[in-house]
Design a protein around this motif. Structure first.
Motif, short mmCIF file in Angstrom:
data_model
loop_
_atom_site.label_atom_id
_atom_site.label_comp_id
_atom_site.label_asym_id
_atom_site.label_seq_id
_atom_site.Cartn_x
_atom_site.Cartn_y
_atom_site.Cartn_z
N LYS A 117 34.09 -59.86 -23.23
CA LYS A 117 32.96 -59.80 -22.28
C LYS A 117 32.74 -61.18 -21.66
N SER B 230 35.19 -57.84 -28.85
CA SER B 230 34.46 -57.27 -27.71
C SER B 230 33.61 -58.36 -27.03
N LYS C 11 33.17 -61.74 -17.77
CA LYS C 11 31.94 -61.78 -16.96
C LYS C 11 31.26 -63.12 -16.93
#
Ligand code: SAM
Ligand code: SF4
Length: 523
Positions: free
Chosen positions: A168, A164, A172
């Protein structure tokens, strides 16, 4: 090139590299986890407790042939590195190894992000706030990356072991060039080279633990105290904890390599070593050709001429009689044991999968105190495990008093993705958890202050580490029981063990006066 041009060029380069990163035309910010799956096919699988529990007994190879090639030794010439470390001693020690590798690559250390050509964030995944700090720092580095497009920003450590987190960052945080995990630190030279020349973000995270690489270089933090890793990984699977997934299965270093490292540190003048592992007293349980456990290792290390030997962290379940017997012999084995209990409630301990009850823990404490009457015990406690009742919390408070812990690291439970506890529904509101932590901390402070008071008027042995952070006319060091002592003295005694008479005690530190040794008339 002026500031504006540099920024624009940086943005253009970023834009170009974004385009090349994707073979399809979906903007990166709109991609889903599936779009990044190819990164994980060969090197990464998401944390899976069921799989992790079925750890095989694959043979762990020990390698002694790490080297930074001549070509790689040129890569960092004239350049600087900065490593920011979050989390436990294990991470601090990994940072020493990465600093060693970067130094062999020709890089020099800097403390200024502005001056760095490579910045590594060595991260911790143990609680959510540790992760939030890192994401905050990644955000802060974005303007610097825009200003210095050749700067390499890397994220490593435990957070990188989680899918995860990797997703991310990929989605981002385009300013990050390199992501690698805890099992492939030795690949740092190749990874940096790839990050320098690749248009894409370089991701190399091994889901399976690697072998043990023995001869990695290290730049140690200081010349007085040293960390010595004795094992890697954890097989305990406490239900709240991410470590068995981020650090892999237990692998012990060979005893002769550890003993040789400690001997070498002693010969260099180090005064203290701390033997490190997530669960040091499980040491040796993975050897299939040797009957040699943590007690044996401590016995061998105690024979080395180094004044102080500590270890962290030990698990109550593996604290056997042999270990107590060896510790009771004293010598350079210090009588301070950090023994995380986590909770005083047998019910919560079962739900945590700690594999001992409150009564087992108290029995162990009784045995330790019998064998080592002067022992100092400290601990870790988690407050607010899912559905912990007021009565169960009270059991932690009474255990804290019953054992007489002199200090404790206290935490509010933080759900970690991929752990069994995170899947449980939790009925306890956050403000109740905070209020419990507050009460527990008040008790910890009270017990710490009481334990400090005992030293007033007494003479303690202090390993002098340097000037006090608050006042450079004052020296600071640690007693055998790990209490901070501040006192005035000449800088020449930094690095030695001296007698200090305690004049007054505070909650977390002692003030004292250096005891001048009287030299006898007959020499
Ligand atoms: N292996 C050691 C042991 O079992 O005591 C400690 C390892 S862990 C890095 C340090 C401490 O973090 C643990 O003792 C525990 O108190 C705390 N911890 C681990 N997972 C946590 C979580 N999910 N929420 C809150 N605290 C946690
Ligand atoms: Fe985590 Fe320590 Fe439990 Fe291992 S023994 S799972 S590191 S808390």
């Amino acid at each position: 090139m002026n500031e504006q041009q540099r920024k624009e060029q940086a943005q253009i380069k970023q834009g170009l590299s974004v385009d090349k990163k994707s073979s399809q035309d979906i903007p990166l910010s709109e991609k889903t986890t599936e779009d990044f799956a190819h990164y994980f096919q060969t090197t990464y699988e998401p944390p899976d407790i069921k799989k992790a529990r079925k750890r095989g007994r694959d043979k762990v190879e020990v390698h002694y042939d790490f080297e930074v090639s001549d070509k790689m030794q040129q890569i960092g010439k004239g350049k600087k590195f900065l490593i920011r470390t979050y989390g436990c001693q294990m991470n601090e020690h990994d940072t020493e190894v990465m600093a060693g590798i970067l130094t062999e690559m020709g890089y020099e250390a800097t403390l200024e992000a502005q001056d760095a050509d490579i910045i590594l964030l060595n991260t911790c995944a143990i609680r959510e706030n540790a992760e939030n700090k890192v994401f905050g720092e990644i955000g802060h580095l974005k303007p610097l990356k825009l200003e210095k497009p050749d700067l390499i920003i890397g994220v490593c450590g435990c957070m990188s072991q989680q899918e995860s987190v990797v997703n991310k960052i990929l989605q981002k945080h385009q300013q990050v060039d390199l992501i690698f995990g805890t099992h492939n630190i030795h690949r740092l030279p190749n990874l940096i080279e790839e990050a320098m020349f690749s248009k894409a973000q370089v991701v190399e995270v091994w889901s399976k633990e690697g072998d043990i690489i023995e001869n990695l270089p290290k730049v140690r933090h200081g010349k007085i105290k040293a960390w010595v890793n004795i094992m890697y990984g954890c097989d305990k699977f406490c239900t709240y904890c991410i470590v068995p997934m981020t650090r892999g299965k237990e692998r012990s270093r060979r005893p002769e390599d550890i003993v040789q490292e400690v001997r070498h540190l002693a010969a260099q003048g180090y005064q203290e070593v701390t033997l490190l592992g997530q669960n040091v007293n499980a040491y040796g349980k993975d050897f299939d050709d040797l009957d040699y456990q943590f007690g044996d290792l401590l016995e061998d290390v105690s024979k080395i001429d180094i004044p102080r030997v500590r270890f962290t962290t030990s698990h109550p379940r593996d604290f056997d009689d042999k270990l107590i017997e060896i510790l009771a012999k004293g010598g350079n084995l210090l009588d301070h044991i950090h023994l995380p209990v986590q909770s005083g409630s047998s019910h919560i301990l079962r739900k945590m999968n700690r594999k001992y009850t409150r009564e087992d823990y108290l029995e162990l404490v009784r045995k330790i105190k019998n064998a080592i009457p002067n022992v100092t015990l400290t601990t870790d406690i988690i407050v607010g495990f899912p559905n912990e009742t007021e009565e169960q919390f009270e059991e932690t408070m009474t255990l804290m008093e019953e054992v007489g812990f002199e200090s404790a690291y206290t935490f509010i439970y933080s759900p970690r993705d991929g752990t069994p506890a995170a899947a449980q529904q939790d009925d306890i509101p956050d403000d109740v958890k905070k209020e419990r932590l507050h009460r527990l901390n008040a008790l910890v402070n009270q017990q710490s202050a009481e334990s400090m008071k005992y030293y007033e008027g007494k003479v303690v042995k202090v390993l002098v580490e340097g000037e006090s952070k608050k006042d450079d006319t004052v020296l600071a060091g640690y007693t055998e029981k790990n209490k901070v002592v501040n006192f005035k003295g000449p800088r020449s005694i930094i690095g030695s063990i001296v007698d200090v008479k305690v004049t007054d005690a505070k909650t977390w530190s002692l003030n004292g006066e250096l005891v001048k040794k009287t030299v006898g008339v007959n020499g």
